[in-house]
Scaffold this motif. Structure first.
Motif, PDB file in Angstrom:
ATOM      1  N   GLU A  73      -4.229   8.372   5.458  1.00  0.00           N
ATOM      2  CA  GLU A  73      -4.948   7.728   4.788  1.00  0.00           C
ATOM      3  C   GLU A  73      -4.412   7.050   3.683  1.00  0.00           C
ATOM      4  N   GLY A  74      -5.258   5.807   3.241  1.00  0.00           N
ATOM      5  CA  GLY A  74      -4.789   5.165   1.966  1.00  0.00           C
ATOM      6  C   GLY A  74      -4.801   5.672   0.645  1.00  0.00           C
ATOM      7  N   VAL A  75      -3.933   5.793   0.065  1.00  0.00           N
ATOM      8  CA  VAL A  75      -3.697   6.117  -1.495  1.00  0.00           C
ATOM      9  C   VAL A  75      -4.132   5.102  -2.627  1.00  0.00           C
ATOM     10  N   SER A  76      -3.297   3.915  -2.269  1.00  0.00           N
ATOM     11  CA  SER A  76      -3.523   2.883  -3.352  1.00  0.00           C
ATOM     12  C   SER A  76      -3.047   1.474  -2.479  1.00  0.00           C
ATOM     13  N   CYS A  77      -3.658   0.355  -3.059  1.00  0.00           N
ATOM     14  CA  CYS A  77      -3.071  -0.996  -2.630  1.00  0.00           C
ATOM     15  C   CYS A  77      -2.984  -1.825  -3.722  1.00  0.00           C
ATOM     16  N   THR A  78      -1.773  -2.566  -4.098  1.00  0.00           N
ATOM     17  CA  THR A  78      -1.700  -3.535  -5.029  1.00  0.00           C
ATOM     18  C   THR A  78      -1.458  -4.617  -4.392  1.00  0.00           C
ATOM     19  N   THR A  79      -1.971  -5.987  -5.005  1.00  0.00           N
ATOM     20  CA  THR A  79      -1.522  -7.231  -4.464  1.00  0.00           C
ATOM     21  C   THR A  79      -0.765  -7.931  -5.480  1.00  0.00           C
ATOM     22  N   SER A  80      -0.275  -8.958  -5.110  1.00  0.00           N
ATOM     23  CA  SER A  80       0.879  -9.916  -5.670  1.00  0.00           C
ATOM     24  C   SER A  80       0.151 -10.591  -7.117  1.00  0.00           C
ATOM     25  N   ILE A  81      -1.257 -10.394  -7.284  1.00  0.00           N
ATOM     26  CA  ILE A  81      -1.761 -10.733  -8.257  1.00  0.00           C
ATOM     27  C   ILE A  81      -2.152  -9.806  -9.395  1.00  0.00           C
ATOM     28  N   GLY A  82      -1.680  -8.659  -9.025  1.00  0.00           N
ATOM     29  CA  GLY A  82      -1.734  -7.334  -9.900  1.00  0.00           C
ATOM     30  C   GLY A  82      -3.047  -6.644 -10.062  1.00  0.00           C
ATOM     31  N   SER A  83      -3.893  -6.859  -8.684  1.00  0.00           N
ATOM     32  CA  SER A  83      -5.034  -6.137  -8.569  1.00  0.00           C
ATOM     33  C   SER A  83      -4.759  -4.713  -7.696  1.00  0.00           C
ATOM     34  N   THR A  84      -5.240  -3.815  -8.279  1.00  0.00           N
ATOM     35  CA  THR A  84      -5.083  -2.477  -7.914  1.00  0.00           C
ATOM     36  C   THR A  84      -6.159  -1.564  -7.273  1.00  0.00           C
ATOM     37  N   TYR A  85      -6.023  -0.958  -6.158  1.00  0.00           N
ATOM     38  CA  TYR A  85      -6.866   0.278  -5.511  1.00  0.00           C
ATOM     39  C   TYR A  85      -6.460   1.441  -5.527  1.00  0.00           C
ATOM     40  N   TYR A  86      -7.345   2.399  -5.977  1.00  0.00           N
ATOM     41  CA  TYR A  86      -6.964   3.650  -5.789  1.00  0.00           C
ATOM     42  C   TYR A  86      -8.129   4.416  -5.045  1.00  0.00           C
ATOM     43  N   ALA A  87      -7.563   5.232  -4.112  1.00  0.00           N
ATOM     44  CA  ALA A  87      -8.435   6.307  -3.642  1.00  0.00           C
ATOM     45  C   ALA A  87      -9.196   7.163  -4.570  1.00  0.00           C
ATOM     46  N   ASP A  88     -10.172   7.830  -4.631  1.00  0.00           N
ATOM     47  CA  ASP A  88     -10.716   8.614  -5.312  1.00  0.00           C
ATOM     48  C   ASP A  88      -9.809   9.654  -5.458  1.00  0.00           C
TER      49      ASP A  88
ATOM     50  N   GLY B 181       0.727  -1.242  -0.216  1.00  0.00           N
ATOM     51  CA  GLY B 181      -0.052   0.056  -0.122  1.00  0.00           C
ATOM     52  C   GLY B 181       0.941   1.225   0.019  1.00  0.00           C
ATOM     53  N   TRP B 182       0.266   2.284  -0.637  1.00  0.00           N
ATOM     54  CA  TRP B 182       0.977   3.532  -0.536  1.00  0.00           C
ATOM     55  C   TRP B 182      -0.253   4.316   0.383  1.00  0.00           C
ATOM     56  N   LEU B 183       0.413   5.087   1.405  1.00  0.00           N
ATOM     57  CA  LEU B 183      -0.552   5.769   2.280  1.00  0.00           C
ATOM     58  C   LEU B 183       0.117   7.232   2.380  1.00  0.00           C
ATOM     59  N   ARG B 184      -0.765   8.219   2.854  1.00  0.00           N
ATOM     60  CA  ARG B 184      -0.239   9.609   3.420  1.00  0.00           C
ATOM     61  C   ARG B 184      -0.538  10.097   4.772  1.00  0.00           C
ATOM     62  N   GLN B 185      -0.129  11.109   5.179  1.00  0.00           N
ATOM     63  CA  GLN B 185      -0.350  11.918   6.194  1.00  0.00           C
ATOM     64  C   GLN B 185      -0.048  13.188   5.779  1.00  0.00           C
ATOM     65  N   ALA B 186      -1.168  14.075   5.867  1.00  0.00           N
ATOM     66  CA  ALA B 186      -0.938  15.323   5.575  1.00  0.00           C
ATOM     67  C   ALA B 186      -0.847  15.984   7.006  1.00  0.00           C
TER      68      ALA B 186
ATOM     69  N   ARG C 223      -7.266  -5.670  -1.253  1.00  0.00           N
ATOM     70  CA  ARG C 223      -6.837  -4.511  -1.717  1.00  0.00           C
ATOM     71  C   ARG C 223      -7.217  -3.256  -0.595  1.00  0.00           C
ATOM     72  N   ASN C 224      -7.583  -3.861   0.369  1.00  0.00           N
ATOM     73  CA  ASN C 224      -7.957  -3.077   1.661  1.00  0.00           C
ATOM     74  C   ASN C 224      -6.710  -1.972   1.771  1.00  0.00           C
ATOM     75  N   SER C 225      -7.043  -0.730   1.736  1.00  0.00           N
ATOM     76  CA  SER C 225      -5.861   0.265   2.028  1.00  0.00           C
ATOM     77  C   SER C 225      -6.095   1.061   3.383  1.00  0.00           C
ATOM     78  N   SER C 226      -6.806   0.706   4.124  1.00  0.00           N
ATOM     79  CA  SER C 226      -7.008   1.094   5.623  1.00  0.00           C
ATOM     80  C   SER C 226      -5.638   1.112   6.223  1.00  0.00           C
ATOM     81  N   PRO C 227      -5.075   2.175   6.719  1.00  0.00           N
ATOM     82  CA  PRO C 227      -3.668   2.164   7.687  1.00  0.00           C
ATOM     83  C   PRO C 227      -3.665   0.967   8.496  1.00  0.00           C
ATOM     84  N   SER C 228      -4.821   0.811   9.331  1.00  0.00           N
ATOM     85  CA  SER C 228      -4.626  -0.243  10.338  1.00  0.00           C
ATOM     86  C   SER C 228      -4.313  -1.842   9.591  1.00  0.00           C
TER      87      SER C 228
END
Length: 123
Positions: free
Chosen positions: A46-61, A35-40, A103-108
């Protein structure tokens, strides 16, 4: 498991940056999600994106259409290409990892974290 994020810096609005996350202690093609996450400043991480080893990727809006995740398994590295950057993208960016295909991008949801790299978007 260790993660090393780099590539942050100062960029003008509309500009681009590519962040890198080098993994050690495991292989990207193994059963891991990255995952890529950021903190302003003053905000929650917050989560920005999450990619899995099978190539599936989630992007935040906030990232859709502007950010792209890619990976180089030979270098055991995941990249976050950020285009059309906005001042509101200013944050410390982290890469993180966990076992599994979700693909859950939640920091926890992440077990392993790299140190952050600061991205500042300002004119």
């Amino acid at each position: 498991v260790q993660l090393q994020a780099s590539g942050g810096g100062l960029v003008q609005p509309g500009g681009s940056l590519r962040l890198s996350c080098v993994a050690s202690g495991f292989k990207l093609e193994d059963y891991y999600a990255i995952g890529w996450l950021r903190q302003a400043p003053g905000k929650e991480r917050e989560g920005v994106s999450c990619t899995t080893s099978i190539g599936s990727t989630y992007y935040a809006d906030s990232a859709k259409g502007r950010f792209t995740v890619s990976r180089d398994n030979a270098k055991n590295t995941v990249y976050l290409q950020m285009n059309s950057l906005r001042p509101e993208d200013t944050a410390v960016y982290y890469c993180a990892a966990r076992l599994g295909y979700s693909r859950n991008s939640s920091p926890s949801s992440f077990s392993y974290w790299g140190q952050g790299t600061l991205v500042t978007v300002s004119s």
